[in-house]
Design an enzyme around this catalytic site. Sequence first.
Site, PDB file in Angstrom:
ATOM      1  N   TYR A 140       1.791 -16.782 -34.130  1.00  0.00           N
ATOM      2  CA  TYR A 140       0.975 -17.769 -34.829  1.00  0.00           C
ATOM      3  C   TYR A 140       1.451 -17.944 -36.271  1.00  0.00           C
ATOM      4  O   TYR A 140       1.660 -19.074 -36.736  1.00  0.00           O
ATOM      5  CB  TYR A 140      -0.490 -17.333 -34.801  1.00  0.00           C
ATOM      6  CG  TYR A 140      -1.421 -18.312 -35.478  1.00  0.00           C
ATOM      7  CD1 TYR A 140      -1.769 -19.501 -34.860  1.00  0.00           C
ATOM      8  CD2 TYR A 140      -1.952 -18.032 -36.737  1.00  0.00           C
ATOM      9  CE1 TYR A 140      -2.623 -20.402 -35.488  1.00  0.00           C
ATOM     10  CE2 TYR A 140      -2.810 -18.928 -37.366  1.00  0.00           C
ATOM     11  CZ  TYR A 140      -3.141 -20.116 -36.735  1.00  0.00           C
ATOM     12  OH  TYR A 140      -3.989 -20.999 -37.355  1.00  0.00           O
ATOM     13  N   SER A 183      -1.571 -23.039 -41.930  1.00  0.00           N
ATOM     14  CA  SER A 183      -2.493 -21.916 -42.098  1.00  0.00           C
ATOM     15  C   SER A 183      -2.002 -21.055 -43.248  1.00  0.00           C
ATOM     16  O   SER A 183      -0.791 -21.001 -43.527  1.00  0.00           O
ATOM     17  CB  SER A 183      -2.554 -21.081 -40.813  1.00  0.00           C
ATOM     18  OG  SER A 183      -3.265 -19.872 -41.019  1.00  0.00           O
TER      19      SER A 183
END
Length: 251
Positions: A153, A140
């Site tokens: 995350y 990401s």
Amino acid sequence: MSGRLSGKRVLLTGGVANIGLAILEQFIAEGATVSVVDIDAERGAAVEKRFGGAVKFIRADLSQEAEIKAAISQAAEWMKGIDTLCLNAGIQLSGRLEDFSTGDWDKVFAINVRANFIFVRESVQELRKSGKASVVLMSSLAGKRGAAGLLAYSSSKAAVIGLTTTLAIELARDGIRVNAVCPGWIDTPFNQPVIDFIGGREKQESLVPLVIPLGRQARAEEVAPLFVFLASDESSYVTAQSINVDGGIYN
């Protein structure tokens, strides 16, 4: 489509919704045979029915090592080998540092990092036999830039980038390429935790033109073609890369 993945045997995690489903659709359109590993049995059965003999759904809880090993065994048996690992499955939890529990931190790392390590380790013998193997991991943009409210995350996706480069170096002599894809703001329900954290959909949409040079979020099907390229022989000299799909944010 042009059959760019014709004959490729792919194990895809998290392929029943969001970006994962878009990846599955494009892999099938390009001629791949795909074993989809996911915890969602209802959606898994639906994709297996939709794509017929090109897809086998295998239910597994990716926090459990034994279930990962069993899934790999089933996939390799059904496809008679594995040429590509596409490790897309992940979870996103949001929260401020002082409110974020150790249990939630461990849950994020178990799925986003640990499971990927186990998948590659337990599949490496099949990948070596392939001769033209590729591993594509989902990272990401948050793994490169970080994001408030996404401590676990972002950290997990940074770990995926480190995992990608290290595996690429170690497995290069076996002819196994390893790369990662780093999406930015993608308009899917997967991102609901961070949308909630920043104040809801309206707040998020107000930030889009301020943050993204292209002025909009991406659709899932705009991310999937990079996975096709990295799984295909067209990317035969591409390895150890973490490639952004972010509308120009990271520049």
